[in-house]
Design a protein around this motif. Structure first.
Motif, PDB file in Angstrom:
ATOM      1  N   UNK A 176       0.848  -1.191   0.000  1.00 52.48           N
ATOM      2  CA  UNK A 176       0.000   0.000   0.000  1.00 52.48           C
ATOM      3  C   UNK A 176       0.877   1.232   0.000  1.00 52.48           C
ATOM      4  N   UNK A 177       0.344   2.325  -0.552  1.00 53.72           N
ATOM      5  CA  UNK A 177       1.123   3.550  -0.588  1.00 53.72           C
ATOM      6  C   UNK A 177       0.471   4.627  -1.422  1.00 53.72           C
ATOM      7  N   UNK A 178       1.294   5.590  -1.839  1.00 56.60           N
ATOM      8  CA  UNK A 178       0.794   6.777  -2.530  1.00 56.60           C
ATOM      9  C   UNK A 178       1.814   7.349  -3.493  1.00 56.60           C
ATOM     10  N   UNK A 179       1.360   8.307  -4.263  1.00 56.92           N
ATOM     11  CA  UNK A 179       2.261   9.105  -5.088  1.00 56.92           C
ATOM     12  C   UNK A 179       2.766  10.243  -4.212  1.00 56.92           C
ATOM     13  N   UNK A 180       4.076  10.485  -4.270  1.00 61.95           N
ATOM     14  CA  UNK A 180       4.685  11.520  -3.446  1.00 61.95           C
ATOM     15  C   UNK A 180       4.681  12.861  -4.182  1.00 61.95           C
ATOM     16  N   UNK A 181       5.018  13.908  -3.463  1.00 61.40           N
ATOM     17  CA  UNK A 181       5.041  15.248  -4.065  1.00 61.40           C
ATOM     18  C   UNK A 181       6.077  15.360  -5.179  1.00 61.40           C
ATOM     19  N   UNK A 182       7.128  14.534  -5.113  1.00 55.30           N
ATOM     20  CA  UNK A 182       8.152  14.594  -6.161  1.00 55.30           C
ATOM     21  C   UNK A 182       7.853  13.650  -7.333  1.00 55.30           C
TER      22      UNK A 182
END
Length: 190
Positions: free
Chosen positions: A126-132
């Protein structure tokens, strides 16, 4: 044909179409994102289609094995509400994932399967797209020495021309990082 029969036939056809209008077809071989899908499906949009890739994994002695050629195909599934990927590797070891974004938790859930290791329960990250612009996914996993940590999977350098991916074991503080698999992909087909 009687009016009620005509109505039922039209209703059945329209319901069937509405359930599959975003699925892959001859015109759109990778499907289409459903307008009702979470906007985060766009995180993987540059990957939709087929890429030619080089896959490198660690040997048991810690050295890197020779790169293996593979294709990595991404498509919209579940009527455009999720994404599925499939790898076909020259060494005959194939794998894939189902990728769903959960609106309530605001996380990606990725369920992985492989031809070499059939299992009753799929591994999941599980996770997400980061700001970078990276997509970072985690799964709790102990190191071979028993240390607590995570399997961390990261997509990076994502463009319309390709992307890179790395699998790493990290400790809970993410100060100890051990890469175990890396892939570099170039877009062939959208």
């Amino acid at each position: 044909m009687k009016p009620i029969a005509t109505f039922l036939l039209i209703f059945f056809i329209s319901c069937t179409f509405a359930q599959s209008e975003y699925e892959p077809t001859a015109i759109d071989p990778y499907g289409i994102k459903n307008p009702k899908a979470p906007k985060q499906l766009d995180d993987f949009k540059p990957m939709i289609g087929i890429c030619d890739c080089d896959s490198e994994s660690r040997n048991p002695d810690g050295t890197w094995a020779k790169p293996v050629k593979m294709t990595w195909k991404y498509s919209y599934i579940m009527n455009g509400m999720a994404i599925q990927d499939q790898t076909l590797k020259a060494d005959g070891k194939h794998s894939g994932s189902i990728r769903q974004f959960h609106k309530d938790s605001l996380k990606w859930y990725v369920h992985y399967y492989a031809s070499a290791t059939p299992t009753a329960t799929l591994s999941s990250w599980e996770g997400n797209k980061t700001k970078d612009g990276k997509i970072v996914l985690y799964k709790p996993q102990k190191a071979p020495n028993g240390a607590e940590g995570f399997s961390r999977l990261t997509f990076y350098d994502i463009t319309d021309k390709g992307y890179k991916w790395i699998g790493e074991w990290v400790d809970k503080t993410e100060k100890i990082v051990y890469p175990f698999w890396k892939i570099s992909c170039t877009k062939r087909e959208e």
